[in-house]
Design a protein around this motif. Sequence first.
Motif, mmCIF file in Angstrom:
data_model
loop_
_atom_site.group_PDB
_atom_site.id
_atom_site.type_symbol
_atom_site.label_atom_id
_atom_site.label_comp_id
_atom_site.label_asym_id
_atom_site.label_seq_id
_atom_site.Cartn_x
_atom_site.Cartn_y
_atom_site.Cartn_z
ATOM 1 N N VAL A 61 0.835 -1.052 0.005
ATOM 2 C CA VAL A 61 0.010 0.116 0.146
ATOM 3 C C VAL A 61 0.875 1.237 0.068
ATOM 4 O O VAL A 61 1.763 1.500 0.818
ATOM 5 N N ALA A 62 0.796 2.178 -1.075
ATOM 6 C CA ALA A 62 1.521 3.190 -0.969
ATOM 7 C C ALA A 62 0.776 4.607 -0.437
ATOM 8 O O ALA A 62 -0.388 4.674 -0.811
ATOM 9 N N PHE A 63 1.394 5.174 0.420
ATOM 10 C CA PHE A 63 0.956 6.186 0.791
ATOM 11 C C PHE A 63 1.522 7.661 0.024
ATOM 12 O O PHE A 63 2.748 7.448 0.124
ATOM 13 N N PRO A 64 0.755 8.486 0.020
ATOM 14 C CA PRO A 64 1.130 9.842 -0.591
ATOM 15 C C PRO A 64 2.194 10.237 0.232
ATOM 16 O O PRO A 64 2.030 10.578 1.431
ATOM 17 N N SER A 65 3.504 10.818 -0.375
ATOM 18 C CA SER A 65 4.339 11.504 0.568
ATOM 19 C C SER A 65 3.889 13.023 0.600
ATOM 20 O O SER A 65 2.878 13.916 -0.056
ATOM 21 N N ARG A 66 4.271 13.742 1.729
ATOM 22 C CA ARG A 66 4.123 15.005 2.074
ATOM 23 C C ARG A 66 5.105 16.099 1.877
ATOM 24 O O ARG A 66 5.954 15.933 1.831
#
Length: 66
Positions: A61-66
């Motif tokens: 699962v990829a989480f968007p980077s901030r």
Amino acid sequence: MLTFDPEGLSPAQREGDSCVVCHKRWPRPRMRVGRLPDNSALFACGDCAEALLPAPKATVVAFPSR
């Protein structure tokens, strides 16, 4: 599908009458887990078949980077 070397197998294993891993004869193994070089099917009992099957690919699962 895994290909097994028939040299290390008993006649019962090569003929599908016993588990290709643990030699269990009863109940007759029904899970097709591989083949011989001549394309004959090889079977395993449920416990051994589970150990021979490839592990499922992990879900990433990829989480968007901030």
